[in-house]
Design a protein around this motif. Structure first.
Motif: not given
Length: 429
Positions: A376-388, A405-420
């Protein structure tokens, strides 16, 4: 009573005659050094089968004062296994009162031990001077009796206790484990020229003569890179189990990686590199080792079972070298990556505008192919929260309406790009 006594005497005489004239199995203690307890004889590939058509009792002759030199004087000066060291009939004449000076007209001795049938199996007087031929093929190896004798290496160190045997057969020929007592000594003055290289004793194939064997030291000196010959008319030469556990038994295909990994040069004594490449480059690769799609999926297994991969492969010379050649490592030449040998060229793979072949379409089509190499980290290099370029949004239109709803189910994918504490997550909390 007298008749029984006569029969007993006759039986004793016949038994004694048979003990002198007929061969008997060698005792295990008489075998040469290096023989196993359940020894089955030396390698047939090295020492071809013999046809022994004579009777002879080494134990008796040695007990009566004869020595090895008495019957085998040529062994002290022999420099090649091609030399014929079996005694000629003339050697026997001194004691047996026979005359072999003219083999076309052999004169037997006066006593029973001087008769032709006493030594030659199957001989009949009607045969004249014709006796069954004795066949002792030359050994398929390089050996110099003279050099060994000059170093005070006794006959028994190679041929065993001949004073305990009658007819000496292939059982009395050397065993390689016995040779290693000298040939695997530390590299010091005590070892001298007793090197442990395979071509010290085994016939090498001279590349300039096709498969012609290098028979002697001078030829081998001209052919230092030759590999040992393994196929002979009498059999195929394979390493014994005790030698680096390299016997080519049915399970060798599974465990040869450990032998090769410990000492690849040992394997190179017989095999050229293209022998290994035949399986390992994929042309005839056994499916039981790597499946057909392994090139695409091997990164996943490599991350999970690194130790298993390194049992055959070296990370720096094998893995890194391949990754640099195909352009999937940053340490490789930029030109290689631009050629698109693994991914399409940058203009198609990542540049705008998006069109068929763009990595975004390929990721949607088969994400498993991407994650076989990338995390995942390879993708975040370009596709982070601020975007290309600060303007890329990886979410589809209307995503914010269901993000809570998605964040309540599993917040982990959100934190791949976004800080808490990222404010953009507030509507989704």
């Amino acid at each position: 009573m007298i008749g029984r006594y006569v029969l007993l005497v006759v039986a004793i005489v016949l038994a004694a005659t048979f003990a002198v004239a007929a061969p008997s199995p060698s005792g295990r203690g008489s075998l040469p050094p290096g023989a196993y307890d359940d020894d089955r004889g030396p390698s047939q590939a090295i020492f071809p089968p013999q046809s022994l058509t004579i009777r002879f009792n080494h134990k008796l002759h040695l007990a009566e004062g004869a020595t090895c030199k008495t019957c085998h004087p040529g062994a002290l000066t022999s420099a090649s296994v091609a030399d014929h060291l079996i005694p000629k009939g003339a050697v026997c004449d001194t004691c047996h009162q026979s005359d072999h000076s003219n083999l076309a007209k052999v004169v037997p001795g006066q006593g029973a031990s001087g008769q032709c049938a006493f030594c030659h199996l199957g001989y009949k007087e009607s045969d004249g001077n014709a006796v069954a031929r004795l066949v002792v093929p030359r050994a398929n190896m390089v050996f110099n009796h003279q050099k060994h004798a000059a170093r005070n290496i006794g006959c028994g160190q190679c041929h065993g206790a001949l004073d305990q045997v009658e007819l000496a057969t292939r059982d009395q020929l050397p065993r390689m484990r016995g040779c290693f007592k000298c040939h695997q000594m530390p590299d010091a003055a005590a070892r001298g020229d007793a090197k442990s290289d395979c071509t010290t004793c085994h016939i090498a194939s001279n590349p300039r003569d096709g498969d012609a064997p290098a028979r002697n030291a001078s030829v081998r000196a001209e052919n230092p890179g030759g590999r040992i010959k393994t196929v002979f008319a009498s059999g195929r030469l394979e390493p014994p189990r005790w030698l680096h556990n390299a016997a080519h038994t049915p399970d060798f295909i599974e465990r040869h990686k450990y032998v090769a990994g410990n000492d690849s040069q040992f394997c190179a004594n017989c095999h050229k590199e293209d022998f290994c490449v035949g399986c390992h480059d994929g042309r005839v690769r056994p499916k039981s080792i790597h499946p057909s799609d392994y090139l695409s999926m091997h990164p996943i297994e490599a991350r999970q079972q690194t130790q298993r991969c390194t049992s055959c492969h070296n990370e720096q010379s094998f893995c890194l070298g391949c990754h640099q050649r195909v352009g999937i490592t940053m340490s490789g030449p930029p030109s290689t990556r631009e050629l698109g040998r693994f991914h399409p060229p940058k203009g198609i793979w990542s540049d705008a505008p998006r069109r068929p072949g763009h990595h975004s379409f390929e990721a949607e089509r088969n994400l498993n192919a991407c994650v076989s190499c990338h995390v995942e980290r390879d993708c975040v290099v370009c596709h982070g929260g601020s975007g290309i370029g600060g303007g890329f949004n990886p979410h589809k239109s209307g995503f914010s309406g269901g993000c809570a709803t998605q964040m309540r189910r599993n917040p982990r994918p959100c934190f791949v790009c976004h800080m808490p504490d990222d404010g953009v997550l507030a509507p989704c909390r």
